[in-house]
Structures are given as structure tokens and as C-alpha cells.
Motif scaffolding. Structure first.
Motif: not given
Length: 275
Positions: A145, A186, A229, A231, A236-237, A240
Motif C-alpha cells: 500500500s 497491495s 490491482h 488493495v 488502505n484504499v 492509496d
């Protein structure tokens, strides 16, 4: 879950399979009926895991003790599985390394770079070419991340994970026309042995819950064939999105420095096990 064995092949290769995220990938794949080639350095752990998964799911798992930092290791891995119907590759092996770059041994930082960039590249090239030739297969690359930002005190690690993210997203488009699914996952802070024993930093000083590694594997396998991808985790999203599209790079670097600096330790920095 989709029928991974029918869609991709009878075997999956998972690196860094002796613990953490790699172990959870192996467990999920075996539960789906896929035989797993378990790759890491700790042979006893691999043998125990292979036997457990065979007992639970009836899969024919293969423990393969291999140091992926050794010269020619990926070629060796390729040769050892050449006779198997391998359809999924999870390039997960790695170790976490933190602290001021110039305070760390250069040899260890070069190992980080090799294991997190050159090894996934070699695996993607070797297996991706074979998958494309037969018209099916899947490659999962594990990024982080923090890959979207410059990260003081994790400078080399974050840069390496940025490479993995870029490589995987590009390969997703290059190979999809050949029937090969490529996905990058990630994760953020995840409850793993590598994180708990990370040289140079004490993660217990940082706020925020650590994600179970099973959640990372579940998110990746759910997104395989659908996205480039993934996440895992709402926070975390959000991170990001902020570091990619909202915060200027200099501000995100300052943010990470402020977060990580209080967790730095003065202990000797020796690279931990890579699995």
C-alpha cells in the motif's frame, strides 16, 4: 470461488510459502483443489504445511526449499516444475527492511532490491511466456500500500514495491489477450512474522490494526481475472487514493516520515529470513 484448477491448471507455485501471506495463498489454493508447489527456505515448515494441506484437501503438494536470492534460483525453480501443469504463480517472497538507508548495510538493501524486483521479473518472464504460449495462466505479484509514495525510512523497500506495481499493471494489459490473468495485490500492515521481526522499526509503536494475511490472499484470488490491482481494506484504499491523486508527493513523503520516525529503533539491522 471460481474453479481455479480448471481455469488455470493443476498446480500453483507460491513463493514465500512458509508463513504469512504466502502460507495463506497456499491454504486458499489447496482448499480450491489446486496442488501447490511451496517455495521458501525453511524446509521443515514447508514439509509440515504440504502434509497438512494434503491431509485436509487431498492435494498433491510439493515442498521446495529454495533460496531465491541464490544465483540462478528462478531458473532452478523453473526446471524443477517443468513437468507439472503449473497454471498459477504467486510471487510473494520477500522481507521487510526499514530505517535510514545509509545506516543499513548496502548488501542487505541490494538483497531487498533483488528479491522484490528482479525475482518477480524473472518469474513473470519465465512463467508468463509459457502461459501465453498455451493460452491460459495467472500471475499474482505482491506489492504494498506504500508503493504509490516516496517513503522515508522505507525508501528502498517502497521503491521496489512501486516497481512491482508498475510491472504487474503493465503485464495485466500485455498478457490478457493471450489468456493470462495478471494481478497485483497491495496489502498494508499485515500480521506476519516478517513485519513483527522487521529490522530498524518497531511496528507495535504504530497505530492501526494489522490485517490478517488470509484477508490479503482472499482479496487477491477474488480479484484474479477481474482486475489489475487490488488493495485490501478500506483504510488502505483511502491511503492509496490520497497518495496517488490528492497529496503532492512531497507532502505524502513528509506524512510517512512523521508516521515512521517515532517507530525507528537503534537495534542492529540484519536482514531477516525471506521465508
Amino acid at each position: 470461488m471460481k474453479d481455479l484448477r480448471t481455469q488455470y491448471g493443476q498446480y500453483a507455485v507460491v513463493t514465500g510459502a512458509s508463513s504469512g501471506i504466502g502460507e495463506q495463498f497456499a491454504r486458499r489454493l489447496a482448499a480450491a483443489g489446486v496442488n501447490v508447489v511451496l517455495v521458501a527456505r525453511r524446509e521443515e515448515r514447508l514439509e509440515a504445511l504440504a502434509a497438512e494441506l494434503s491431509r485436509l484437501h487431498g492435494t498433491a503438494n510439493i515442498p521446495l526449499a529454495l533460496d531465491l536470492l541464490a544465483p540462478g534460483a528462478v531458473d532452478d525453480l523453473w526446471q524443477r516444475v517443468a513437468g507439472l501443469d503449473v497454471g498459477i504463480v504467486v510471487a510473494n517472497a520477500g522481507f521487510y527492511f526499514a530505517g535510514p538507508l545509509t545506516a543499513n548495510p548496502l548488501a542487505d538493501e541490494l538483497d531487498v532490491l533483488t528479491l522484490h524486483t528482479a525475482v518477480p521479473l524473472r518469474m513473470a518472464h519465465r512463467f508468463g511466456r509459457a502461459f501465453a504460449a498455451r493460452g491460459r495462466g495467472a500471475i499474482v505479484l505482491v506489492s504494498s500500500s506504500i508503493a504509490a509514495s516516496a517513503v522515508p525510512y522505507e525508501a528502498n523497500y517502497a521503491a521496489a514495491k512501486s516497481y512491482v506495481l508498475s510491472l504487474g499493471q503493465a503485464l495485466h494489459h500485455e498478457l490478457k489477450g493471450d489468456g493470462v490473468d495478471v494481478l497485483v495485490v497491495s496489502p498494508g500492515q499485515t500480521q506476519t512474522e516478517g513485519l513483527d521481526s522487521a529490522p530498524g522499526i518497531d511496528f507495535s509503536r504504530l497505530s492501526g490494526a494489522k490485517m490478517p494475511p488470509a484477508r490479503v490472499a482472499d482479496a487477491a484470488l477474488a480479484g484474479l481475472g477481474r482486475r489489475a490491482h487490488v488493495v485490501p481494506g478500506a483504510m488502505n484504499v483511502l491511503t492509496d487514493v490520497l497518495t496517488k491523486y490528492v497529496l503532492p508527493r512531497r507532502l505524502s513523503a513528509r506524512m510517512y516520515a512523521a508516521i515512521l520516525r517515532p517507530a525507528l529503533t537503534a537495534e542492529p539491522r540484519n536482514a531477516p529470513s525471506a521465508g
